[in-house]
Design an enzyme around this catalytic site. Sequence first.
Site, PDB file in Angstrom:
ATOM      1  N   LYS A 184       1.089  -1.032  -0.080  1.00  0.00           N
ATOM      2  CA  LYS A 184       0.128  -0.043   0.045  1.00  0.00           C
ATOM      3  C   LYS A 184       0.800   1.291   0.014  1.00  0.00           C
ATOM      4  O   LYS A 184       0.296   2.445  -0.443  1.00  0.00           O
ATOM      5  CB  LYS A 184      -0.847  -0.094   1.188  1.00  0.00           C
ATOM      6  CG  LYS A 184      -1.803  -1.115   1.307  1.00  0.00           C
ATOM      7  CD  LYS A 184      -3.094  -1.070   0.467  1.00  0.00           C
ATOM      8  CE  LYS A 184      -3.980  -2.169   0.655  1.00  0.00           C
ATOM      9  NZ  LYS A 184      -5.143  -1.957  -0.330  1.00  0.00           N
ATOM     10  N   LYS A 185       2.267   1.036   0.710  1.00  0.00           N
ATOM     11  CA  LYS A 185       3.007   2.414   0.505  1.00  0.00           C
ATOM     12  C   LYS A 185       3.516   2.736  -0.506  1.00  0.00           C
ATOM     13  O   LYS A 185       4.387   3.680  -0.600  1.00  0.00           O
ATOM     14  CB  LYS A 185       3.750   2.238   1.815  1.00  0.00           C
ATOM     15  CG  LYS A 185       3.435   2.340   3.179  1.00  0.00           C
ATOM     16  CD  LYS A 185       4.437   2.254   4.332  1.00  0.00           C
ATOM     17  CE  LYS A 185       3.932   2.538   5.666  1.00  0.00           C
ATOM     18  NZ  LYS A 185       2.936   1.684   6.064  1.00  0.00           N
ATOM     19  N   LEU A 186       3.420   1.754  -1.665  1.00  0.00           N
ATOM     20  CA  LEU A 186       4.027   1.949  -2.845  1.00  0.00           C
ATOM     21  C   LEU A 186       3.009   3.168  -3.838  1.00  0.00           C
ATOM     22  O   LEU A 186       3.531   3.358  -4.718  1.00  0.00           O
ATOM     23  CB  LEU A 186       4.107   0.756  -3.713  1.00  0.00           C
ATOM     24  CG  LEU A 186       5.218  -0.179  -3.285  1.00  0.00           C
ATOM     25  CD1 LEU A 186       4.959  -1.543  -4.069  1.00  0.00           C
ATOM     26  CD2 LEU A 186       6.400   0.126  -3.614  1.00  0.00           C
ATOM     27  N   ASP A 220       8.418  -2.394   5.985  1.00  0.00           N
ATOM     28  CA  ASP A 220       7.212  -3.163   5.863  1.00  0.00           C
ATOM     29  C   ASP A 220       7.132  -3.869   4.737  1.00  0.00           C
ATOM     30  O   ASP A 220       6.766  -5.250   5.068  1.00  0.00           O
ATOM     31  CB  ASP A 220       6.066  -2.231   5.562  1.00  0.00           C
ATOM     32  CG  ASP A 220       5.402  -1.433   6.672  1.00  0.00           C
ATOM     33  OD1 ASP A 220       5.558  -1.890   7.838  1.00  0.00           O
ATOM     34  OD2 ASP A 220       4.882  -0.247   6.624  1.00  0.00           O
TER      35      ASP A 220
END
Length: 716
Positions: A184-186, A220
């Site tokens: 999701k942090k991409l 993460d």
Amino acid sequence: METIFGFRREDLTSWNSLVALLNRPTDPASLGIFRCLFGLLMAIDVTQERGLSHLDYKYLDGAPVCRFPLFNFLQPLPLDWMYLVYVVMFLGSLGIMLGCFYRLSCLMFISTYWYIFFLDKTAWNNHSYLYGLIGFQLTLMNGNRYWSIDGLRRPSIRNAHVPLWNYTVLRTQIFIVYFIAGIKKLDADWVEGYSMSYLVLFSMELVNLLVVHGGGLFLDLTAGYLLFFDATRPYGFVFVSYFHCMNSQLFSIGMFSYTMLATSPLFCYPDWPRRFFGRFPAWLRAVLPLTLPDPQPSTSCVYREINSTSTERQETPPVAKAPKLRLKHKLGAIFTILYILEQFFLPYSHFITQGYNNWTNGLYGYSWDMMVHSRSHQHVKITYKDGKTGEIGYLNPGVFTQSRRWKDHGDMLKQYATCLNQFLPRYNISDPEIYFDIWVSINERFQQRIFDPRVDVVRADWSPFRPNTWLMPLLVDLSPWRSKFQEIEGSLDNQTEIVFIADFPGLHLENFVSEDLGNTSIHVLQGKVNVEVVEEKKNYTLQPGEQIKVPAGAYHKVYTVSENPSCYMYVYVNTTEAALQENFTKLFELQERVRNGTETEPLPPELQPLVAAEDEEVNATDPIVQLFLKRQRRMKEVKKRREAGVLERLERFAVKKYYTIRRGFLMTAIAMRNLAVGLPPLEQLTREVAFANMKAPQADGNQDERLKDEVGHGEL
């Protein structure tokens, strides 16, 4: 392959071999220690984030409150019964910790926990969701086989093997938490450093980007892998431990950091507690977990049987016999596979529940998109229209609610509008229509409308499985402007503030400029707008690059008249605050001159309090002097707290937690008495609640609130 992954390739070649692998006998020690830690943390969590200590504020009987359950038929019980629900949840968590009536304790915990969780969507977050998942998993596992009261009561299960799938499910769950959070942090906003730009830990912007955003993304994505393999596990322990300890200090996330720390040892060899506690002195081992090396067999596991035959002339080497698989072994394997698939699928299931999608997908709390999106709200207006008389009025934003998250979610806005439609007739407003004008900036973009202000949300259509038709699109095409925002903000002085606005064609913003903002102007960046000054009854058309000053203490309207969305910015100075700061500076300089003896002129009576001793209470008659002295006391208090030693900080923390937990248990005792014997006289109940509300003798009731405002502008 067995050395690296813990199983052989042959274990995956057939269904029976896979079932045998997932039910392979495994040491129960690590699972037992995790069960104990999880139960302890959940018992603490009940009084903290679950809200036992302020339950009466949230569920006060008879209070007109709009609530936001996942299912509209879910409603809170009467207050005293809600306390009973929390008692059951607390006893369940204690039972999990002690391994006492384990399965019943797990059911007590998860039934009440998920009821409270589903009762309020506004309190959802990823870690609260994780607690419920782990509680559900433990219910199906054999977590009471090691260091448990059940083991003392039932020797047949004491120190007995547990099937491997118990560890597989927990390890995979924690892997998913880390890895999906990394995926999701991409998101471009995270990678470019806009998601958590409000959290400035370092003075250099590049370092903040690399450490906070880059470091969070890397950890993460890799934490699950680092913890899984033997060679990298020590490095994984160091990284995740530092990460969670840092988060526990930076954010108010309850027991999440400590729960994640408690999950890390699950990735070690399951017998690590035996080796660890085996190093303690012998006289301590009576109260420590078992260190005996060999667990006893269990019917929950599948054991390989060995056949050996011999004759007079030769011996045949032992041959592995196919294990006997029972129904519960197959059910355990089926549950493991289906649960893992479901957990990988759910964070990406938003194409099914499209009604919950807004600018971000789904309800926050089950997708592991932790801190990827930050929001700020600049303007919220709630308009009602009487269905019979046509009278139009306005409501205080957040009236009848205890949360602010409804502003960002269409499903909650629909629930809120429906609730307002039921409450407003009590105030002689018949069949009301409700309109919301909510302006939001997500990840430092323009402030823009999130919902169509022309739609009566009471009668608007909404379905959990269809897209929300009255959701306004996020103007992602304007995202590149964010780098320009930073340049503009960097060119301003410390007293000048700026707000960036984007609006849709055919809509307008009605705004009131406070009298404190004596120098406010509108600068057009893109598109074409028409500015109407209401009192002057004049209209001004502005093109990109043009600006206009708007009067303070008056309304104005900004219409977007171009075919494409308009972009403009408000530039303003809080002249009242600037004048106050100037007066503060003069008073401080005067005070310093008096104290060092360089001031020769006598002070007038209204300035005499400036020369009083620091610890002396004085009554200042001049309001500016009064604010100045109040600000000095506050800053001194803040400095004292920052410079406090470790022991003083621990004492302050312990005292605060003691009185918080104390209130929760005393209010619970009052509620249990009410259920058992009925309500006492009102005077007695008032005294009991006052006793429960008692604070530490040396603590000021408003101390924490006052310390939040360290710059001294709260009085404005």
